[in-house]
Scaffold this active site. Structure first.
Site, mmCIF file in Angstrom:
data_model
loop_
_atom_site.group_PDB
_atom_site.id
_atom_site.type_symbol
_atom_site.label_atom_id
_atom_site.label_comp_id
_atom_site.label_asym_id
_atom_site.label_seq_id
_atom_site.Cartn_x
_atom_site.Cartn_y
_atom_site.Cartn_z
ATOM 1 N N ASP A 174 8.753 2.143 7.668
ATOM 2 C CA ASP A 174 9.357 1.799 8.951
ATOM 3 C C ASP A 174 8.346 1.938 10.082
ATOM 4 O OD1 ASP A 174 11.799 1.653 7.490
ATOM 5 O OD2 ASP A 174 12.060 3.814 7.733
ATOM 6 N N THR B 53 6.537 -7.469 5.389
ATOM 7 C CA THR B 53 5.751 -6.270 5.072
ATOM 8 C C THR B 53 6.278 -5.571 3.812
ATOM 9 O OG1 THR B 53 7.121 -4.830 6.492
ATOM 10 C CG2 THR B 53 5.221 -5.911 7.522
ATOM 11 N N PRO C 161 -1.344 13.768 -0.441
ATOM 12 C CA PRO C 161 -0.338 14.380 -1.327
ATOM 13 C C PRO C 161 1.067 14.338 -0.732
ATOM 14 C CG PRO C 161 -2.297 15.771 -1.161
ATOM 15 C CD PRO C 161 -2.457 14.685 -0.138
ATOM 16 N N PHE D 31 6.032 -3.446 -5.243
ATOM 17 C CA PHE D 31 7.222 -3.755 -6.022
ATOM 18 C C PHE D 31 8.051 -4.839 -5.346
ATOM 19 C CE2 PHE D 31 11.801 -2.780 -6.713
ATOM 20 C CZ PHE D 31 11.881 -3.101 -8.065
#
Length: 304
Positions: free
Chosen positions: A237, A149, A229, A153
């Site tokens: 997690d 998962t 926001p 990046f």
């Protein structure tokens, strides 16, 4: 089935961080798993006063030897019979390699044990961990994981694929499938085709682990998620734990439902957190327990 009707009883070994205050690591993962009917044995890789985004934190870090001591105690008493292993942030190569020994121990008792790995490396172009961990994840962890998962990046770091489009993301997924991972969920990606201020969850599952051209025997889905926001620690997690729970409860044929229910629960927690405490606050996990059991699905997955 309702959570108390699952058979055989699922047992999770969760190796993650612990904080006294707040909800990250095991504090974010264990409660929803228990609510959804899973027995959870959890090992705290660190014990900190609070997460590291605060001005300061205090506490201690578990060593690889200490982890193995705990795991060998479980094994000696015939207790390493878990159906799942779940891991999150890991800060050293020695600890990561010990985690792999623990996974092998669990699979020696339960060969079909599912390893759900959240490969926490960093975000938005910045590494959170020592650089030498990346290569260990690539070469040693990825081939062992059942479910991976990563965020965008992390998927890029593990595969070398620069992700700008959903096609790029699924090329990265194919690379990971070819290393042995059955299911890849890129939990947050910014892709060019997405309209407006949204992040995209992208999931790919290889139906067969046998060899084949990229895309053969693979199902792929995406969910466009409106941004909320603030930056919230612990959402990864929570997401990994919920994916583990719903993928097990619903079975292989209902990956779409597992993805939708996971996103619905996480969104409910984030909206409650924003409303109660403002952007970037500690997750309001306890206040949304009903959304773990009966998530109200609004955002739907699309086949891709």
């Amino acid at each position: 089935p309702r959570c108390w009707e699952m058979a055989p009883d699922p047992r999770v070994l969760s190796i993650q961080s612990h904080v006294v205050h707040g909800y990250v690591g095991n504090k974010a993962a264990v409660l929803p798993l228990q609510v959804l009917g899973f027995d959870v044995d959890f090992i705290n890789s660190v014990q900190f006063s609070n997460h590291t985004g605060y001005g300061t934190f205090k506490g201690s870090v578990l060593s690889g030897d200490e982890l193995w001591d705990l795991a060998s105690g479980l094994q000696a008493n015939g207790l390493a019979t878990h159906s799942h292993v779940l891991t999150g942030y890991i800060g050293s190569v020695s600890f990561l390699r010990t985690v792999l020994k623990v996974v092998a121990t669990v699979r020696a008792q339960h060969p079909g044990a599912v390893y759900v790995c959240d490969p926490v490396l960093g975000d938005a172009g910045k590494l959170y961990v020592p650089e030498d961990l990346v290569e260990v994840y690539r070469k040693e962890v990825v081939p062992v994981a059942t479910v991976l998962t990563p965020n965008q990046f992390e998927a890029e770091m593990l595969t070398g694929v620069t992700i700008r489009t959903s096609e790029d993301a699924f090329r990265a997924c194919d690379f990971l499938h070819n290393q042995g991972v059955r299911t890849v969920v890129i939990t947050s990606a910014h892709v060019e085709s997405a309209a407006g201020d949204v992040i995209t969850l992208l999931a790919s599952r290889r139906e067969s682990t046998g060899p084949g051209a990229p895309g053969v025997g693979v199902v792929r889905y995406g969910i466009a998620i409106p941004s909320i926001p603030g930056h919230y620690t612990g959402t990864g997690d929570l997401t990994a734990a919920l994916l583990l729970a719903w993928m097990h409860r619903l079975g292989d044929e209902k990956l779409v439902d597992a993805l939708e229910k996971t996103v619905a629960s996480v969104q409910a927690v984030l909206k409650r957190t924003l409303a109660d405490s403002g952007p970037g606050s500690e997750l309001r996990l306890v206040q949304r327990i009903s959304d773990f059991l009966e998530p109200a699905v609004i955002l739907r997955a699309q086949g891709m």
